[in-house]
Design a protein around this motif. Structure first.
Motif, PDB file in Angstrom:
ATOM      1  N   GLU A  85       4.096  75.067  59.730  1.00  0.00           N
ATOM      2  CA  GLU A  85       4.288  75.266  61.298  1.00  0.00           C
ATOM      3  C   GLU A  85       3.563  76.412  61.884  1.00  0.00           C
ATOM      4  O   GLU A  85       3.786  77.687  61.253  1.00  0.00           O
ATOM      5  N   GLN A  87       2.505  79.578  64.272  1.00  0.00           N
ATOM      6  CA  GLN A  87       3.266  80.563  64.910  1.00  0.00           C
ATOM      7  C   GLN A  87       2.276  81.220  65.898  1.00  0.00           C
ATOM      8  O   GLN A  87       1.429  82.096  65.114  1.00  0.00           O
ATOM      9  N   LEU A  89       0.984  84.357  68.077  1.00  0.00           N
ATOM     10  CA  LEU A  89       1.266  85.469  68.006  1.00  0.00           C
ATOM     11  C   LEU A  89       0.672  86.245  69.244  1.00  0.00           C
ATOM     12  O   LEU A  89      -0.332  86.028  69.627  1.00  0.00           O
ATOM     13  N   GLU A  93       1.939  91.347  67.547  1.00  0.00           N
ATOM     14  CA  GLU A  93       2.200  90.698  66.438  1.00  0.00           C
ATOM     15  C   GLU A  93       0.822  90.425  65.871  1.00  0.00           C
ATOM     16  O   GLU A  93       0.666  90.743  64.730  1.00  0.00           O
ATOM     17  N   TRP A  97      -0.480  91.402  62.124  1.00  0.00           N
ATOM     18  CA  TRP A  97      -0.883  90.525  61.103  1.00  0.00           C
ATOM     19  C   TRP A  97      -2.475  90.707  60.604  1.00  0.00           C
ATOM     20  O   TRP A  97      -2.785  90.314  59.463  1.00  0.00           O
ATOM     21  N   LEU A 118      -3.075  83.011  66.236  1.00  0.00           N
ATOM     22  CA  LEU A 118      -2.253  82.193  65.742  1.00  0.00           C
ATOM     23  C   LEU A 118      -2.238  82.126  64.224  1.00  0.00           C
ATOM     24  O   LEU A 118      -3.107  82.191  63.670  1.00  0.00           O
ATOM     25  N   ARG A 119      -1.171  81.995  63.441  1.00  0.00           N
ATOM     26  CA  ARG A 119      -0.955  82.312  62.270  1.00  0.00           C
ATOM     27  C   ARG A 119      -0.173  80.809  61.678  1.00  0.00           C
ATOM     28  O   ARG A 119       0.820  80.511  62.318  1.00  0.00           O
ATOM     29  N   VAL A 120      -0.886  80.162  60.681  1.00  0.00           N
ATOM     30  CA  VAL A 120      -0.387  79.101  60.173  1.00  0.00           C
ATOM     31  C   VAL A 120      -0.305  79.089  58.975  1.00  0.00           C
ATOM     32  O   VAL A 120      -1.394  79.485  57.955  1.00  0.00           O
ATOM     33  N   TYR A 131      -1.881  81.823  54.330  1.00  0.00           N
ATOM     34  CA  TYR A 131      -1.795  81.556  55.561  1.00  0.00           C
ATOM     35  C   TYR A 131      -3.347  81.464  56.193  1.00  0.00           C
ATOM     36  O   TYR A 131      -4.158  82.084  55.532  1.00  0.00           O
ATOM     37  N   GLU A 140      -0.513  79.331  72.337  1.00  0.00           N
ATOM     38  CA  GLU A 140       0.500  78.373  72.512  1.00  0.00           C
ATOM     39  C   GLU A 140      -0.288  76.898  72.445  1.00  0.00           C
ATOM     40  O   GLU A 140       0.438  75.927  71.971  1.00  0.00           O
ATOM     41  N   ALA A 143      -1.276  75.683  68.916  1.00  0.00           N
ATOM     42  CA  ALA A 143       0.040  75.428  68.305  1.00  0.00           C
ATOM     43  C   ALA A 143       0.336  74.024  68.543  1.00  0.00           C
ATOM     44  O   ALA A 143       0.650  73.060  67.842  1.00  0.00           O
ATOM     45  N   THR A 147       0.646  70.765  66.278  1.00  0.00           N
ATOM     46  CA  THR A 147       1.904  69.903  66.103  1.00  0.00           C
ATOM     47  C   THR A 147       1.790  68.486  66.575  1.00  0.00           C
ATOM     48  O   THR A 147       2.038  67.359  65.833  1.00  0.00           O
TER      49      THR A 147
END
Length: 152
Positions: A85, A87, A89, A93, A97, A118-120, A131, A140, A143, A147
């Protein structure tokens, strides 16, 4: 048969300030070659600007795409079936990371001039990569594209 456009595509270009640095490097080269005459000075201006401009342009020409069941980051192609999923950032954040929370085994596309990312997680048990971290201007949207492509 009509080919559909990729659901997500982004090119990470270098900021404008880097092009100013390229011009300043050309001016520096021109000043270094000034004692040799006008023609070498002009060659240094053009050559120095072009060399640094090529470096800046090549660094900023990375593309991020979601296409054909894969996340394509530059030369890396990661199948969506191996990803978890996503995520998004925010700036704080993302900074965490890529610094103190970073794992050296992760696949990271870092661009310091892009604050969000983006972290996947990688869910493939055969892959030691924990990851994928991708600097992106619109985490966004990336992501959502991951999806949506996974559900197709």
């Amino acid at each position: 048969m009509e080919l559909s456009a990729p659901p997500y595509e982004e090119r990470l270009t270098t900021p404008r300030s880097w092009w100013v640095v390229a011009v300043l490097a050309g001016i520096s080269m021109a000043l270094i070659l000034l004692p040799l005459g006008t023609l070498p000075m002009l060659g240094g201006l053009v050559g120095g600007t072009a060399a640094v401009g090529l470096l800046a342009g090549s660094y900023g020409s990375v593309r991020i795409r979601v296409v054909a069941g894969s996340l394509v980051i530059g030369d890396a192609r990661i199948p969506l079936s191996a990803l978890g999923e996503p995520q998004p950032l925010d700036a704080e954040e993302a900074r965490a990371w890529r610094s103190h929370r970073a794992d050296p085994r992760a696949h990271m596309l870092l661009r310091s001039y892009i604050p969000t990312a983006l972290r996947v997680p990688v869910t493939d048990p055969e892959d030691p990569t924990p990851y994928v971290y991708v600097s992106t201007r619109d985490p966004e949207a990336l992501a959502k594209a991951l999806t949506a492509a996974r559900t197709v």
